[in-house]
Design an enzyme around this catalytic site. Structure first.
Site, PDB file in Angstrom:
ATOM      1  N   SER A  62       1.037  -1.050  -0.094  1.00  0.00           N
ATOM      2  CA  SER A  62      -0.020  -0.107   0.120  1.00  0.00           C
ATOM      3  C   SER A  62       0.741   1.341  -0.102  1.00  0.00           C
ATOM      4  O   SER A  62       1.999   1.411   0.251  1.00  0.00           O
ATOM      5  CB  SER A  62      -0.813   0.173   1.155  1.00  0.00           C
ATOM      6  OG  SER A  62      -1.748  -1.245   1.322  1.00  0.00           O
TER       7      SER A  62
HETATM    8  N1  SAH Z   1      -0.976  -4.810   4.159  1.00  0.00           N
HETATM    9  C1  SAH Z   1      -0.146  -5.030   2.694  1.00  0.00           C
HETATM   10  C2  SAH Z   1      -1.082  -4.823   1.826  1.00  0.00           C
HETATM   11  C3  SAH Z   1      -1.668  -5.911   1.257  1.00  0.00           C
HETATM   12  S1  SAH Z   1      -2.371  -5.880  -0.570  1.00  0.00           S
HETATM   13  C4  SAH Z   1       1.071  -4.459   2.849  1.00  0.00           C
HETATM   14  O1  SAH Z   1       1.230  -3.496   3.737  1.00  0.00           O
HETATM   15  O2  SAH Z   1       1.926  -4.646   2.048  1.00  0.00           O
HETATM   16  C5  SAH Z   1      -3.671  -6.705  -0.090  1.00  0.00           C
HETATM   17  C6  SAH Z   1      -3.525  -8.425   0.443  1.00  0.00           C
HETATM   18  O3  SAH Z   1      -4.560  -9.092   0.900  1.00  0.00           O
HETATM   19  C7  SAH Z   1      -2.664  -9.311  -0.856  1.00  0.00           C
HETATM   20  O4  SAH Z   1      -1.489  -9.667  -0.410  1.00  0.00           O
HETATM   21  C8  SAH Z   1      -4.081 -10.252  -0.994  1.00  0.00           C
HETATM   22  O5  SAH Z   1      -3.484 -11.515  -1.476  1.00  0.00           O
HETATM   23  C9  SAH Z   1      -4.413 -10.250   0.391  1.00  0.00           C
HETATM   24  N2  SAH Z   1      -5.965 -10.946   0.582  1.00  0.00           N
HETATM   25  C10 SAH Z   1      -6.988 -10.708  -0.305  1.00  0.00           C
HETATM   26  N3  SAH Z   1      -7.879 -11.517   0.266  1.00  0.00           N
HETATM   27  C11 SAH Z   1      -7.687 -11.946   1.345  1.00  0.00           C
HETATM   28  C12 SAH Z   1      -8.269 -12.895   2.379  1.00  0.00           C
HETATM   29  N4  SAH Z   1      -9.365 -13.335   2.174  1.00  0.00           N
HETATM   30  N5  SAH Z   1      -7.595 -13.346   3.227  1.00  0.00           N
HETATM   31  C13 SAH Z   1      -6.188 -12.896   3.546  1.00  0.00           C
HETATM   32  N6  SAH Z   1      -5.620 -12.264   2.359  1.00  0.00           N
HETATM   33  C14 SAH Z   1      -6.331 -11.925   1.573  1.00  0.00           C
END
Ligand code: SAH
Length: 215
Positions: A62
């Site tokens: 993000s």
């Molecule tokens: N917090 C992260 C940003 C993540 S982007 C950072 O600081 O880098 C969103 C993430 O959510 C992705 O890695 C994606 O694979 C995950 N995601 C999407 N749906 C999900 C679910 N149901 N359970 C767990 N992770 C999920």
């Protein structure tokens, strides 16, 4: 943790501060974290900018500004057990680990979870626990949580997450369609949800049983 002299995230913290984020604890945590370690080697030079960066598997780390804004909305005092849905690169988890008691982070892709764990272990952050699976269902064995942060876009608030929130706790989550969401803060007051929208944002989809369907 790198020595203060290196100030690995000072430049990021400065950019985020210029955009209006003034919370000294959040800025301090970001200043201590080397964001370049959380992105793939070929995108290292983008890590110093206040923007989202691709991390593989169509996912992104993000934008630091939104990481800061979401963290502020969690209103952490240092004593909380925090559940994060969407480990991704692990950067948000690192910020949380510096500001809360314990972090429980769930990621659906094993590859991302393992990579994030490597980086966070390397930074010496030991108050983080990892789970690979569908985060829309939370982490029932460890509930209740004082705070929950969802870092992927949800079509609506997953009921399991509200259920696993402690009384008086709060959830911060992007809620909306797959194009645009509202960063939403939901508090649990006498067992009931109280919601407030903070700003527009854009996240990748939360894919799972209580999120978006696959595909
Ligand atoms: N917090 C992260 C940003 C993540 S982007 C950072 O600081 O880098 C969103 C993430 O959510 C992705 O890695 C994606 O694979 C995950 N995601 C999407 N749906 C999900 C679910 N149901 N359970 C767990 N992770 C999920």
């Amino acid at each position: 943790m790198p020595s203060p002299r290196e100030s690995p995230g000072e430049e990021i913290a400065r950019q985020v501060r210029e955009k209006g984020i003034r919370d000294p604890r959040v800025l301090g945590a970001m200043a201590r974290l080397p964001r370049a370690r959380f992105v793939p080697p070929e995108t290292r030079d983008l890590a110093g900018e206040d923007r989202a960066v691709e991390i593989g598997l169509e996912q992104t780390i993000s934008q630091p500004f939104i990481v800061a804004a979401m963290t502020i909305e969690l209103a952490l005092t240092g004593a909380e057990r925090v559940l994060e849905i969407g480990t991704g690169s692990g950067y948000q988890a690192a910020v949380l680990a510096l500001l809360a008691e314990e972090v429980f982070t769930v990621e659906r892709f094993a590859e991302l979870s393992l990579r994030a764990r490597g980086v966070l272990d390397g930074l010496g952050l030991e108050n983080i626990r990892y789970r690979i699976g569908d985060g829309t269902l939370g982490w029932p064995e460890e509930a209740p949580f004082d705070r929950i942060i969802v870092t992927a876009a949800a079509p609506s608030l997953p009921p399991s997450l509200f259920e696993q929130l402690a009384e008086g706790g709060r959830i911060v989550a992007p809620i909306g369609d797959d194009e645009l969401q509202q960063l939403t803060v939901v508090r649990k007051v006498k067992g009931q949800p109280r919601s407030r929208e903070v700003m527009s944002c854009r996240f990748v989809k939360l894919v799972g049983e209580e999120g978006w369907r696959e595909g």
